[in-house]
Design a protein around this motif. Structure first.
Motif, mmCIF file in Angstrom:
data_model
loop_
_atom_site.group_PDB
_atom_site.id
_atom_site.type_symbol
_atom_site.label_atom_id
_atom_site.label_comp_id
_atom_site.label_asym_id
_atom_site.label_seq_id
_atom_site.Cartn_x
_atom_site.Cartn_y
_atom_site.Cartn_z
ATOM 1 N N VAL A 185 3.823 17.585 6.441
ATOM 2 C CA VAL A 185 3.379 16.647 7.473
ATOM 3 C C VAL A 185 2.693 15.439 6.836
ATOM 4 C CG1 VAL A 185 1.817 16.341 9.435
ATOM 5 C CG2 VAL A 185 3.182 18.432 9.243
ATOM 6 N N ALA A 186 1.965 15.681 5.749
ATOM 7 C CA ALA A 186 1.278 14.576 5.067
ATOM 8 C C ALA A 186 2.265 13.585 4.470
ATOM 9 C CB ALA A 186 0.368 15.127 3.978
ATOM 10 N N THR A 187 3.385 14.084 3.956
ATOM 11 C CA THR A 187 4.374 13.198 3.329
ATOM 12 C C THR A 187 5.444 12.724 4.307
ATOM 13 O OG1 THR A 187 5.674 15.131 2.613
ATOM 14 C CG2 THR A 187 4.048 14.250 1.069
ATOM 15 N N ASN A 188 5.653 13.483 5.388
ATOM 16 C CA ASN A 188 6.658 13.133 6.390
ATOM 17 C C ASN A 188 6.062 13.352 7.782
ATOM 18 O OD1 ASN A 188 9.006 12.588 7.832
ATOM 19 N ND2 ASN A 188 9.959 14.563 7.385
ATOM 20 N N PRO A 189 5.243 12.402 8.267
ATOM 21 C CA PRO A 189 4.531 12.589 9.544
ATOM 22 C C PRO A 189 5.442 12.915 10.722
ATOM 23 C CG PRO A 189 3.676 10.685 8.364
ATOM 24 C CD PRO A 189 4.899 11.131 7.621
ATOM 25 N N ARG A 190 6.693 12.431 10.703
ATOM 26 C CA ARG A 190 7.585 12.694 11.839
ATOM 27 C C ARG A 190 7.970 14.170 11.947
ATOM 28 N NH1 ARG A 190 12.362 10.856 12.367
ATOM 29 N NH2 ARG A 190 12.229 10.903 14.625
ATOM 30 N N SER A 191 7.677 14.965 10.925
ATOM 31 C CA SER A 191 7.996 16.394 10.980
ATOM 32 C C SER A 191 6.943 17.202 11.737
ATOM 33 C CB SER A 191 8.135 16.959 9.561
ATOM 34 O OG SER A 191 6.868 17.030 8.921
ATOM 35 N N ARG A 192 5.822 16.570 12.100
ATOM 36 C CA ARG A 192 4.672 17.327 12.607
ATOM 37 C C ARG A 192 4.978 18.116 13.878
ATOM 38 N NH1 ARG A 192 3.804 11.993 13.557
ATOM 39 N NH2 ARG A 192 3.496 11.329 15.721
ATOM 40 N N SER A 193 5.925 17.650 14.691
ATOM 41 C CA SER A 193 6.225 18.363 15.935
ATOM 42 C C SER A 193 7.424 19.302 15.804
ATOM 43 C CB SER A 193 6.490 17.359 17.063
ATOM 44 O OG SER A 193 7.561 16.497 16.725
ATOM 45 N N ALA A 194 7.967 19.450 14.594
ATOM 46 C CA ALA A 194 9.156 20.287 14.390
ATOM 47 C C ALA A 194 8.844 21.762 14.598
ATOM 48 C CB ALA A 194 9.723 20.052 12.999
ATOM 49 N N ARG A 195 9.772 22.469 15.243
ATOM 50 C CA ARG A 195 9.644 23.905 15.485
ATOM 51 C C ARG A 195 10.981 24.552 15.151
ATOM 52 N NH1 ARG A 195 7.468 22.413 21.491
ATOM 53 N NH2 ARG A 195 5.448 21.578 20.885
ATOM 54 N N LEU A 196 10.988 25.419 14.186
ATOM 55 C CA LEU A 196 12.215 26.044 13.695
ATOM 56 C C LEU A 196 12.313 27.484 14.157
ATOM 57 C CD1 LEU A 196 14.727 26.247 11.791
ATOM 58 C CD2 LEU A 196 13.120 26.722 9.927
ATOM 59 N N ARG A 197 13.455 27.813 14.749
ATOM 60 C CA ARG A 197 13.749 29.198 15.140
ATOM 61 C C ARG A 197 15.104 29.598 14.565
ATOM 62 N NH1 ARG A 197 10.164 30.903 19.142
ATOM 63 N NH2 ARG A 197 9.038 29.197 20.175
ATOM 64 N N ILE A 228 16.109 23.410 14.925
ATOM 65 C CA ILE A 228 14.835 22.701 14.900
ATOM 66 C C ILE A 228 14.712 21.899 16.190
ATOM 67 C CG2 ILE A 228 13.419 20.948 13.780
ATOM 68 C CD1 ILE A 228 14.684 21.625 11.150
ATOM 69 N N ALA A 229 13.650 22.163 16.946
ATOM 70 C CA ALA A 229 13.352 21.413 18.170
ATOM 71 C C ALA A 229 12.077 20.612 17.943
ATOM 72 C CB ALA A 229 13.183 22.366 19.346
ATOM 73 N N TYR A 230 11.887 19.574 18.775
ATOM 74 C CA TYR A 230 10.760 18.673 18.560
ATOM 75 C C TYR A 230 9.865 18.497 19.778
ATOM 76 C CZ TYR A 230 12.925 17.480 14.137
ATOM 77 O OH TYR A 230 13.462 17.555 12.878
ATOM 78 N N HIS A 231 10.225 19.056 20.907
ATOM 79 C CA HIS A 231 9.317 19.002 22.046
ATOM 80 C C HIS A 231 9.488 20.266 22.874
ATOM 81 C CE1 HIS A 231 12.160 18.008 25.327
ATOM 82 N NE2 HIS A 231 12.787 17.298 24.428
ATOM 83 N N SER A 232 8.540 20.501 23.748
ATOM 84 C CA SER A 232 8.453 21.782 24.436
ATOM 85 C C SER A 232 9.690 22.116 25.257
ATOM 86 C CB SER A 232 7.212 21.802 25.330
ATOM 87 O OG SER A 232 7.268 20.752 26.290
ATOM 88 N N GLY A 233 10.312 21.103 25.891
ATOM 89 C CA GLY A 233 11.500 21.369 26.699
ATOM 90 C C GLY A 233 12.647 21.904 25.867
ATOM 91 N N GLU A 234 12.880 21.270 24.723
ATOM 92 C CA GLU A 234 13.932 21.746 23.820
ATOM 93 C C GLU A 234 13.613 23.149 23.303
ATOM 94 O OE1 GLU A 234 15.272 17.534 21.649
ATOM 95 O OE2 GLU A 234 13.817 18.873 20.698
ATOM 96 N N ASP A 235 12.393 23.314 22.816
ATOM 97 C CA ASP A 235 12.031 24.589 22.187
ATOM 98 C C ASP A 235 12.082 25.734 23.185
ATOM 99 O OD1 ASP A 235 11.015 26.084 19.850
ATOM 100 O OD2 ASP A 235 9.228 26.334 21.095
ATOM 101 N N ARG A 236 11.730 25.457 24.428
ATOM 102 C CA ARG A 236 11.774 26.494 25.461
ATOM 103 C C ARG A 236 13.214 26.983 25.662
ATOM 104 N NH1 ARG A 236 10.065 23.549 29.375
ATOM 105 N NH2 ARG A 236 7.912 23.655 28.608
ATOM 106 N N ILE A 237 14.147 26.058 25.684
ATOM 107 C CA ILE A 237 15.553 26.426 25.847
ATOM 108 C C ILE A 237 16.035 27.250 24.663
ATOM 109 C CG2 ILE A 237 17.906 25.489 25.883
ATOM 110 C CD1 ILE A 237 16.778 23.127 27.482
ATOM 111 N N VAL A 238 15.699 26.809 23.449
ATOM 112 C CA VAL A 238 16.114 27.534 22.249
ATOM 113 C C VAL A 238 15.551 28.945 22.256
ATOM 114 C CG1 VAL A 238 15.991 27.597 19.725
ATOM 115 C CG2 VAL A 238 16.291 25.409 20.901
ATOM 116 N N LYS A 239 14.274 29.068 22.531
ATOM 117 C CA LYS A 239 13.611 30.369 22.554
ATOM 118 C C LYS A 239 14.246 31.300 23.578
ATOM 119 C CE LYS A 239 9.002 32.329 23.458
ATOM 120 N NZ LYS A 239 7.585 31.977 23.788
#
Length: 310
Positions: free
Chosen positions: A287-299, A244-255
């Motif tokens: 996201v409604a119950t846990n707003p901090r999850s809104r930027s999560a990206r799972l691969r 699970i990544a939370y911003h574009s820099g992290e997610d780009r590396i994972v991808k």
């Protein structure tokens, strides 16, 4: 654990638990590694899906978070092994436990609510020293970086790690501020950059600035590259890796890294099989119950059962 520490502890709600379990846990008797165990939220869920033979290895650089995880995971007894270590030391941990291969490896690259509420300067909303180290016993602090790095290097950190558009102006503002007074607390950093940031989305902009400095302090992106490669090498055929990544820099590396591991250089023999064609996002309900999850990206990916080493 001191009572005062327990009193400061914040509830951390793990992101996308249902999705992680469905992609990660395929062998209830297997051994899984939570490489960023944090306060143990995902670890509890994984252990709940395993049999009494299933085991979980947890690693984390943050000793305070690990103390919380240890308390939360006590009920699982000898099925849990926790280590206050960087996930880049996973092979060392596996050797120590005489574990040859893992059934699955999981990374949650976000910062926890507990860490944001700690006295280490992760959040612009909490007055605290500018530390930002996950491991408070080693490495440079945020204050070291902000007070000693030149403007060019500061601008690069802000742009690359925080997606900050006016990075040069922000770096100049920091340099101007420190000529008058060194930056030693979160309020000093807020004061230095607030006048340059867009006022309409000030909180979001401040969050990106703090994120960028935190990533630089902990060398997070390079750690992710190395840690994911080591984790992939520790998987047995058919086993899974989830991130699970939370911003574009992290997610780009994972991808990129998962796709690099899909095939050898000749493009014919598969190492990994992608389980997610694109990043999985949290549901609207979550996201409604846990707003901090809104930027999560799972691969996620699976180690090929038909892998052939040339």
């Amino acid at each position: 654990m001191p009572q005062s520490y327990l009193g400061r502890r914040q509830l951390h709600v793990p992101a996308m638990v249902r999705e992680v379990l469905s992609l990660l846990v395929h062998d209830p008797d297997g051994t899984y590694a939570d490489c960023t165990v944090g306060c143990g939220g995902h670890a509890v869920a994984v252990l709940g899906k395993l049999s009494h033979q299933g085991r979980l290895i947890g690693l984390d650089r943050d000793r305070e978070s690990l103390l919380v995880a240890n308390e939360k995971l006590k009920a699982f007894g000898e099925r849990v092994f926790l280590f206050n270590k960087d996930f880049r030391r996973l092979p060392e941990v596996l050797r120590e436990l005489s574990v040859k291969f893992l059934s699955g490896a999981f990374f949650d690259l976000g910062i926890s609510s507990h860490q944001l509420a700690s006295n280490r300067g992760f959040s612009f909303q909490e007055e605290a020293p500018l530390d930002m180290r996950f491991d408070s016993s080693a490495g440079v602090t945020a204050a070291d970086i902000l007070n000693t790095y030149d403007e060019k290097r500061l601008a690069e950190i802000l742009k690359v790690y925080g997606d900050v558009r006016n990075a040069n102006r922000l770096a100049r503002a920091i340099a101007t501020h420190r000529k008058k007074r060194s930056l030693s607390s979160t309020s000093h950093l807020v004061s230095a950059v607030s006048g340059v940031l867009p006022q309409r989305n000030l909180h979001a902009s401040l969050a990106r600035v703090f994120q960028a400095v935190r990533i630089a302090v902990n060398d997070e992106l390079e750690a992710i590259r190395e840690g994911l490669r080591l984790a992939c090498a520790s998987l047995c055929p058919g086993s899974r890796i989830c991130v699970i990544a939370y911003h574009s820099g992290e997610d780009r590396i994972v991808k990129q890294l998962l796709r690099e591991e899909v095939a050898f250089a000749d493009g014919t023999r598969s190492r990994l099989e992608l389980l997610t064609r694109k990043a999985v996002r949290p549901s609207k309900q979550e996201v409604a119950t846990n707003p901090r999850s809104r930027s999560a990206r799972l691969r996620a990916a699976r180690r090929s059962e038909n892998e052939q080493i040339p």
